[in-house]
Motif scaffolding. Structure first.
Motif, PDB file in Angstrom:
ATOM      1  N   LEU A 173       6.782  50.119  18.727  1.00 14.05           N
ATOM      2  CA  LEU A 173       5.517  50.501  19.349  1.00 14.05           C
ATOM      3  C   LEU A 173       5.597  50.398  20.863  1.00 14.05           C
ATOM      4  O   LEU A 173       5.083  51.258  21.589  1.00 14.05           O
ATOM      5  N   GLY A 174       6.243  49.347  21.369  1.00  8.49           N
ATOM      6  CA  GLY A 174       6.370  49.184  22.811  1.00  8.49           C
ATOM      7  C   GLY A 174       7.204  50.276  23.443  1.00  8.49           C
ATOM      8  O   GLY A 174       6.857  50.811  24.503  1.00  8.49           O
ATOM      9  N   ALA A 175       8.306  50.636  22.781  1.00 12.18           N
ATOM     10  CA  ALA A 175       9.170  51.703  23.313  1.00 12.18           C
ATOM     11  C   ALA A 175       8.440  53.038  23.319  1.00 12.18           C
ATOM     12  O   ALA A 175       8.536  53.810  24.284  1.00 12.18           O
ATOM     13  N   ARG A 176       7.696  53.318  22.244  1.00  9.84           N
ATOM     14  CA  ARG A 176       6.923  54.553  22.213  1.00  9.84           C
ATOM     15  C   ARG A 176       5.862  54.564  23.306  1.00  9.84           C
ATOM     16  O   ARG A 176       5.586  55.599  23.922  1.00  9.84           O
ATOM     17  N   GLY A 193       2.064  58.083  19.821  1.00  8.20           N
ATOM     18  CA  GLY A 193       2.795  57.015  19.169  1.00  8.20           C
ATOM     19  C   GLY A 193       2.243  56.749  17.793  1.00  8.20           C
ATOM     20  O   GLY A 193       1.279  57.363  17.335  1.00  8.20           O
ATOM     21  N   ALA A 194       2.867  55.785  17.126  1.00 12.11           N
ATOM     22  CA  ALA A 194       2.514  55.505  15.734  1.00 12.11           C
ATOM     23  C   ALA A 194       1.073  55.056  15.576  1.00 12.11           C
ATOM     24  O   ALA A 194       0.406  55.393  14.609  1.00 12.11           O
ATOM     25  N   GLU A 195       0.558  54.256  16.553  1.00 12.75           N
ATOM     26  CA  GLU A 195      -0.794  53.757  16.387  1.00 12.75           C
ATOM     27  C   GLU A 195      -1.839  54.847  16.540  1.00 12.75           C
ATOM     28  O   GLU A 195      -2.966  54.702  16.072  1.00 12.75           O
ATOM     29  N   LEU A 196      -1.501  55.959  17.199  1.00 13.93           N
ATOM     30  CA  LEU A 196      -2.422  57.087  17.287  1.00 13.93           C
ATOM     31  C   LEU A 196      -2.337  57.922  16.013  1.00 13.93           C
ATOM     32  O   LEU A 196      -3.346  58.375  15.487  1.00 13.93           O
ATOM     33  N   LEU A 247       0.682  47.251  28.756  1.00  8.96           N
ATOM     34  CA  LEU A 247       0.425  46.995  27.341  1.00  8.96           C
ATOM     35  C   LEU A 247       1.682  47.197  26.494  1.00  8.96           C
ATOM     36  O   LEU A 247       1.955  46.420  25.573  1.00  8.96           O
ATOM     37  N   ALA A 248       2.460  48.239  26.826  1.00  2.24           N
ATOM     38  CA  ALA A 248       3.713  48.460  26.104  1.00  2.24           C
ATOM     39  C   ALA A 248       4.687  47.316  26.357  1.00  2.24           C
ATOM     40  O   ALA A 248       5.394  46.863  25.443  1.00  2.24           O
ATOM     41  N   GLY A 249       4.721  46.836  27.595  1.00  3.05           N
ATOM     42  CA  GLY A 249       5.608  45.726  27.931  1.00  3.05           C
ATOM     43  C   GLY A 249       5.246  44.464  27.167  1.00  3.05           C
ATOM     44  O   GLY A 249       6.129  43.712  26.728  1.00  3.05           O
ATOM     45  N   VAL A 250       3.949  44.221  26.992  1.00  2.00           N
ATOM     46  CA  VAL A 250       3.517  43.042  26.239  1.00  2.00           C
ATOM     47  C   VAL A 250       3.992  43.129  24.787  1.00  2.00           C
ATOM     48  O   VAL A 250       4.474  42.140  24.216  1.00  2.00           O
ATOM     49  N   LEU A 251       3.884  44.307  24.186  1.00  2.00           N
ATOM     50  CA  LEU A 251       4.359  44.481  22.813  1.00  2.00           C
ATOM     51  C   LEU A 251       5.869  44.252  22.722  1.00  2.00           C
ATOM     52  O   LEU A 251       6.360  43.664  21.761  1.00  2.00           O
ATOM     53  N   LEU A 252       6.602  44.717  23.723  1.00  2.00           N
ATOM     54  CA  LEU A 252       8.047  44.493  23.740  1.00  2.00           C
ATOM     55  C   LEU A 252       8.373  43.004  23.826  1.00  2.00           C
ATOM     56  O   LEU A 252       9.286  42.509  23.150  1.00  2.00           O
ATOM     57  N   VAL A 253       7.622  42.277  24.639  1.00  2.00           N
ATOM     58  CA  VAL A 253       7.845  40.837  24.778  1.00  2.00           C
ATOM     59  C   VAL A 253       7.577  40.120  23.456  1.00  2.00           C
ATOM     60  O   VAL A 253       8.358  39.264  23.024  1.00  2.00           O
ATOM     61  N   TYR A 254       6.476  40.479  22.804  1.00  2.00           N
ATOM     62  CA  TYR A 254       6.167  39.875  21.503  1.00  2.00           C
ATOM     63  C   TYR A 254       7.256  40.191  20.489  1.00  2.00           C
ATOM     64  O   TYR A 254       7.663  39.331  19.694  1.00  2.00           O
ATOM     65  N   GLY A 255       7.719  41.448  20.488  1.00  2.00           N
ATOM     66  CA  GLY A 255       8.761  41.826  19.545  1.00  2.00           C
ATOM     67  C   GLY A 255      10.047  41.064  19.770  1.00  2.00           C
ATOM     68  O   GLY A 255      10.667  40.556  18.818  1.00  2.00           O
TER      69      GLY A 255
END
Length: 212
Positions: A88-91, A114-117, A197-205
């Motif tokens: 999700l972060g990469a997308r 992206g997938a969430e859309l 926001l994408a960066g935050v998802l990458l960090v969590y991942g």
């Protein structure tokens, strides 16, 4: 034994403190509310509610105890969740590159990708289910409601209240962030906000993948 009323009040209070702390669920809802439509954000909230219902059902049903005895199962959940958040972060980073510096001129329903859309309900559900921290948190939170001397209905009431609080909080977040005033500010800083926001998802991942 703590009376059911004060016990439930304390459980709801502790969960409310936890749910308002930003996590993967928060950022999925935020992205959709800001860059897509309120309906899609609401579908993601519904998915998050379903995911919480699954976790709570496992805890109340005793399956969580079995999962704890098999570390490989929890490890698989953690790795799967980490990879999904990285995806999700990469997308999100890829789609942010396509946004003009001053924000996109497209309509609100055309700004996210992206997938969430594409499948917001599934994205909310998978994001909720793929968080391995949810199981131990619910186990520790509901432990007082699962003792031998506590009526069974208290555990059910606790789970129902937790799901209601989750849907209410994320629903309020989705509604507030999708209003016109907030959306206008977002459009002015769209590329940067998407990247953050994408960066935050990458960090969590990455944190899920690197945690042992």
């Amino acid at each position: 034994m703590t009376p059911p009323g004060p016990l439930l009040a304390s459980l709801y209070g502790l969960y409310l403190l936890a749910v308002i702390t930003p996590g993967p669920n928060t950022f999925i809802v935020t992205r959709l509310a800001l860059s897509s439509t309120r309906r899609r954000a609401a579908l993601a909230v519904l998915g998050i509610g379903l995911g919480n219902t699954v976790w709570l059902s496992l805890v109340l049903g005793g399956v969580a105890v079995l999962l704890q005895r098999f570390p490989d199962a929890l490890r698989a959940v953690r790795y799967g969740g980490g990879l999904y958040l990285l995806y999700l972060g990469a997308r999100g980073l890829y789609s942010a590159r396509k946004v003009p510096p001053g924000g996109s001129a497209a309509g609100a329903g055309e700004q996210a990708s992206g997938a969430e859309l594409e499948r917001p309900l599934r994205s909310g559900l998978l994001t909720s289910l793929s968080n391995p921290n949810t199981l131990p948190f619910y186990l520790s939170l509901l432990a007082p409601a699962l003792t031998a001397g506590t009526p069974a209905w208290v555990g059910v009431a606790a789970a129902a209240g937790i799901v209601t609080l989750a849907v209410s909080w994320y629903g309020t977040l989705a509604w507030g962030l999708s209003t016109g005033a907030v959306r206008r500010v977002y459009l002015q800083r769209e590329r940067v906000i998407r990247q953050v926001l994408a960066g935050v998802l990458l960090v969590y991942g990455l944190r899920l993948l690197l945690t042992h």
